[in-house]
Scaffold this motif. Structure first.
Motif, short mmCIF file in Angstrom:
data_model
loop_
_atom_site.label_atom_id
_atom_site.label_comp_id
_atom_site.label_asym_id
_atom_site.label_seq_id
_atom_site.Cartn_x
_atom_site.Cartn_y
_atom_site.Cartn_z
N LYS A 127 0.83 -1.21 0.00
CA LYS A 127 0.00 0.00 0.00
C LYS A 127 0.87 1.26 0.00
CE LYS A 127 -4.12 -1.91 2.28
NZ LYS A 127 -4.97 -1.86 3.50
N ARG A 128 1.95 1.26 0.77
CA ARG A 128 2.83 2.42 0.78
C ARG A 128 3.46 2.63 -0.58
NH1 ARG A 128 4.26 0.52 6.04
NH2 ARG A 128 6.13 -0.49 5.20
N ALA A 131 1.00 4.24 -2.99
CA ALA A 131 0.87 5.67 -2.72
C ALA A 131 2.06 6.45 -3.26
CB ALA A 131 0.70 5.90 -1.22
N GLU A 132 3.26 5.86 -3.22
CA GLU A 132 4.47 6.56 -3.65
C GLU A 132 4.57 6.66 -5.17
OE1 GLU A 132 7.77 4.57 -1.97
OE2 GLU A 132 7.36 5.19 0.10
N SER A 134 2.17 6.01 -7.63
CA SER A 134 0.99 6.19 -8.47
C SER A 134 0.97 7.53 -9.17
CB SER A 134 -0.28 6.05 -7.62
OG SER A 134 -0.31 7.04 -6.61
N SER A 137 -2.65 11.86 -5.83
CA SER A 137 -2.93 11.99 -4.40
C SER A 137 -4.04 11.03 -3.97
CB SER A 137 -3.34 13.43 -4.07
OG SER A 137 -4.49 13.81 -4.83
N GLN A 138 -4.83 10.57 -4.93
CA GLN A 138 -5.92 9.62 -4.65
C GLN A 138 -5.79 8.42 -5.59
OE1 GLN A 138 -8.10 9.84 -2.18
NE2 GLN A 138 -7.35 11.84 -1.47
N TRP A 140 -6.25 5.14 -4.98
CA TRP A 140 -6.98 3.91 -4.71
C TRP A 140 -8.26 3.72 -5.51
CZ3 TRP A 140 -4.47 0.09 -2.97
CH2 TRP A 140 -3.36 0.31 -2.16
#
Length: 436
Positions: A127-128, A131-132, A134, A137-138, A140
């Motif tokens: 998951k981290r 987030a890094e 992608s 900021s969103q 998911w």
């Protein structure tokens, strides 16, 4: 009067009971069950290419290699991600679109595999990383949408055994034989076995990433890929014949297809030679080779074999598990090549010449199309060796030039779509693929 309840049966108990059944029959049944369950991965290379072209597929798989290596995820999960992505592409009704949505599919494959087979700690790492890398900021919503689409397309069947799972089972079986040989005083010990297992895992990963057309072919079973990788490693490291004979069990070879195994071995060997040459010339090498060189301290400890060494396979009794007509043709061709084999070693001929020679061996095997033609090609194969050799060398040169042009063009296009991303905790993943 209250009665004592029976202790609950846990997964560990079931696993321990299964491991106790360490007999040849139990191991064979276990391998056969894995082989049957791996049927969803009998996909064709053409179907994969329709959903995801070779260049974008290789970029996606190499990104997964870097990510799983950086996060210290097991290679078995890496192969599960490969399999999920390839099945998704093979079942796609149209090519996967280019852009951030395509990268979300790659991230979804990683997340699904970790959710299914990994630990909570692994999932938090994944998951981290999402987030890094992608670039959003969103991230998911798009990743979860890709997850649902992928699960629906593969009918929620995400635990299909991969060729790596089958290879691990074959390696466990070979370890039993190695232990018996050590007791008998053979020089082939546990260290030799471990080296052979690592080489087989490297060859399988290299072939799957770079040679999907050969490894998937018309729908080769994962068992054929696993046998080819381990058998090639055994031949390169001169494993005892007892190990080779056990690996090439008659029933197993019929299920995998002995001719398919030979073709896959040659594809893996040739790709190994190509990547070694690229590395020695200073070109950007394969992410697979770089990973395994790091693991092995900078060297695999063995060089890729000459193609003429594969006539050991043809003459050593492996192909006698196939149809009688194939055996006759294979032995007839190999008999002539065996004489060339000594001359090849004596003159230290180059890889290119020897690669063409093995192409002649494999080309002489009687495929159904040649059998329908009356077998004349098989009878005339030795007379046309020189012509076929020249054509094979010319074809290889054209393919290498075309691959170089495609790679240069892709790198220019791909670089424009890459966005910088923060490094992971250990600094190994430093880029993202907006155009995976």
């Amino acid at each position: 009067m209250a009665t004592a309840s029976a202790p609950a049966t846990t997964l560990a108990d079931i696993t321990e009971d299964a491991m106790c059944e360490n007999t040849p029959a139990a191991r064979a049944a276990d391998l056969h069950a894995l082989h049957m369950r791996s049927a969803p991965l009998k996909i064709t290379s053409s179907s994969v290419a329709r959903g995801l072209d070779d260049v974008r597929r290789r970029d996606a798989l190499e990104w997964l290699i870097q990510a799983f290596d950086a996060l210290d995820f097991p290679d078995t999960e890496l192969f599960s991600a490969f399999a999920l992505l390839d099945r998704f592409a093979a079942l796609a009704p149209a090519p996967i679109p280019v852009g951030p949505g395509a990268f979300a599919v790659v991230l979804a494959a990683m997340v699904i595999v970790i959710k299914t087979n990994g630990t909570h700690r692994f999932l938090e790492r994944a998951k981290r990383l999402v987030a890094e890398v992608s670039g959003s900021s969103q991230p998911w919503p798009s990743v979860r949408k890709a997850e649902l689409c992928m699960l629906q397309r593969v009918d929620f069947c995400v635990c299909t055994p991969t060729s790596r799972d089958l290879l691990d089972r074959l390696v466990m079986e070979a370890a039993q034989t190695t232990a018996q040989l050590a007791q008998e005083g053979e020089t082939w010990d546990a260290d030799c076995h471990d080296k052979c297992a690592d080489l087989a895992k490297f060859l399988l990963e290299l072939g799957l990433v770079h040679e999907p057309e050969a490894l998937y072919g018309p729908g080769h079973p994962p068992l054929a890929q696993a046998i080819a990788a381990l058998l090639l490693a055994m031949l390169v490291l001169r494993a005892p014949w007892k190990c080779v004979k056990q690996l090439c069990d008659a029933t197993r070879m019929r299920e995998a297809g002995s001719q398919a195994v030979v073709n896959l071995m040659e594809a893996m060997r040739e790709r190994w030679c190509q990547e070694e040459r690229r590395g020695s010339s200073g070109d950007n090498g394969s992410a697979v080779l770089e990973k395994w060189l790091r693991r092995k301290g900078g060297s695999l400890g063995v060089a890729p074999p000459l193609a003429c060494d594969l006539d050991y396979l043809l003459l050593g009794g492996v192909l006698d598990l196939a149809e009688e007509t194939t055996v006759t043709a294979a032995v007839r061709v190999a008999a002539g090549v065996q004489r060339q084999h000594a001359a090849c070693r004596g003159s230290q001929c180059g890889n290119r010449r020897s690669e063409a020679r093995t192409s002649n061996i494999i080309a002489a095997l009687p495929t159904p199309a040649r059998q329908r033609g009356g077998g004349m090609r098989g009878r005339n194969s030795q007379a046309s060796v020189s012509t076929t050799t020249s054509a094979a060398v010319a074809l290889e040169q054209r393919q290498q030039q075309q691959q170089q042009r495609q790679q240069q063009a892709h790198q220019q296009t791909f670089a424009s779509n890459l966005s910088a991303s923060p490094r992971s905790a250990n600094g190994k993943v430093s880029w993202t693929a907006a155009n995976a």
